[in-house]
Enzyme design. Structure first.
Site, PDB file in Angstrom:
ATOM      1  NE  ARG A   1      -2.667  -1.863   2.697  1.00 33.98           N
ATOM      2  CZ  ARG A   1      -2.489  -2.932   3.955  1.00 33.98           C
ATOM      3  NH1 ARG A   1      -2.920  -3.715   2.859  1.00 33.98           N
ATOM      4  NH2 ARG A   1      -1.896  -3.110   4.443  1.00 33.98           N
TER       5      ARG A   1
ATOM      6  CD  GLU B   1       1.658 -11.577  17.085  1.00 35.27           C
ATOM      7  OE1 GLU B   1       0.707 -11.055  18.832  1.00 35.27           O
ATOM      8  OE2 GLU B   1       0.733 -10.694  17.055  1.00 35.27           O
TER       9      GLU B   1
END
Length: 197
Positions: free
Chosen positions: A80, A117
């Site tokens: 993006r 993560e």
């Protein structure tokens, strides 16, 4: 460069935010709960892009910030960041540099791996994408943990560029990314922030 958009009229639905572009932009960011996985709140910028008026207001915020002094290039983070970064580069009259996910660039690349993560990811840049000493704005749609932007910054700096600022539409400050980026010495500019993640 296209002329600046005229201010909304009193009868316009955007009149309430005629002097608050950030509030106007925030209104057009869609919140999607439990995506891409349960417990995650996704901030979707696609409504910003589908409205010509909102898209113009969005891009103008970045153009006004970087118009003077202009950077030598704008680098966008996959994917993006490409949307915002390429339009910003066009408006500023400077080059655009894509920083892509691993395996997407065809020429000689430099790579940087960063932690997620659960696991890790790698981004790459062409080794001739920037020249030593060039001043670059690094842009993405959102700053969460800051890992992608930090990796992009390292790549640009390894090629000798100076990253003058990291920019994004949305900051998720509770995830700590913008604070980590600032603590590393990178100036950070965002238009809106949202609580939580």
């Amino acid at each position: 460069m296209m002329p600046a958009m005229s201010a909304p009229t009193a009868t316009s639905s955007t009149h309430a935010h005629a002097y608050s572009p950030a509030a106007y932009i925030r209104e057009h960011i869609r919140t999607v709960p439990d995506w891409p996985e349960p417990g995650v709140t996704f901030r979707d910028i696609t409504p910003l892009l589908s409205s010509p008026r909102v898209f113009r207001v969005l891009i103008d915020q970045f153009v006004h910030r970087y118009f003077s002094p202009r950077p030598d290039a704008v680098a966008g983070l996959d994917a993006r960041g490409f949307i915002i970064g390429s339009v910003l580069a066009y408006e500023l009259g400077v080059g655009f540099v894509p920083i892509r996910k691993k395996g997407k660039l065809p020429f000689t690349t430099a790579a940087e791996t960063y932690e997620l993560e659960y696991g890790s990811a790698t981004v790459e840049i062409h080794t001739d994408a920037v020249a030593p000493g060039e001043r670059v704005v690094l842009i993405d749609d959102l700053i969460a943990t800051g890992g992608t932007m930090m990796a992009g910054r390292r790549l640009l700096e390894r090629l000798g560029a100076t990253v003058v600022e990291g920019a994004a539409i949305v900051d998720l400050p509770e995830l700590g990314g913008s604070a980590r980026l600032r603590a590393s010495g990178l100036e950070v500019f965002t238009l809106v922030d949202f609580p939580g993640h």
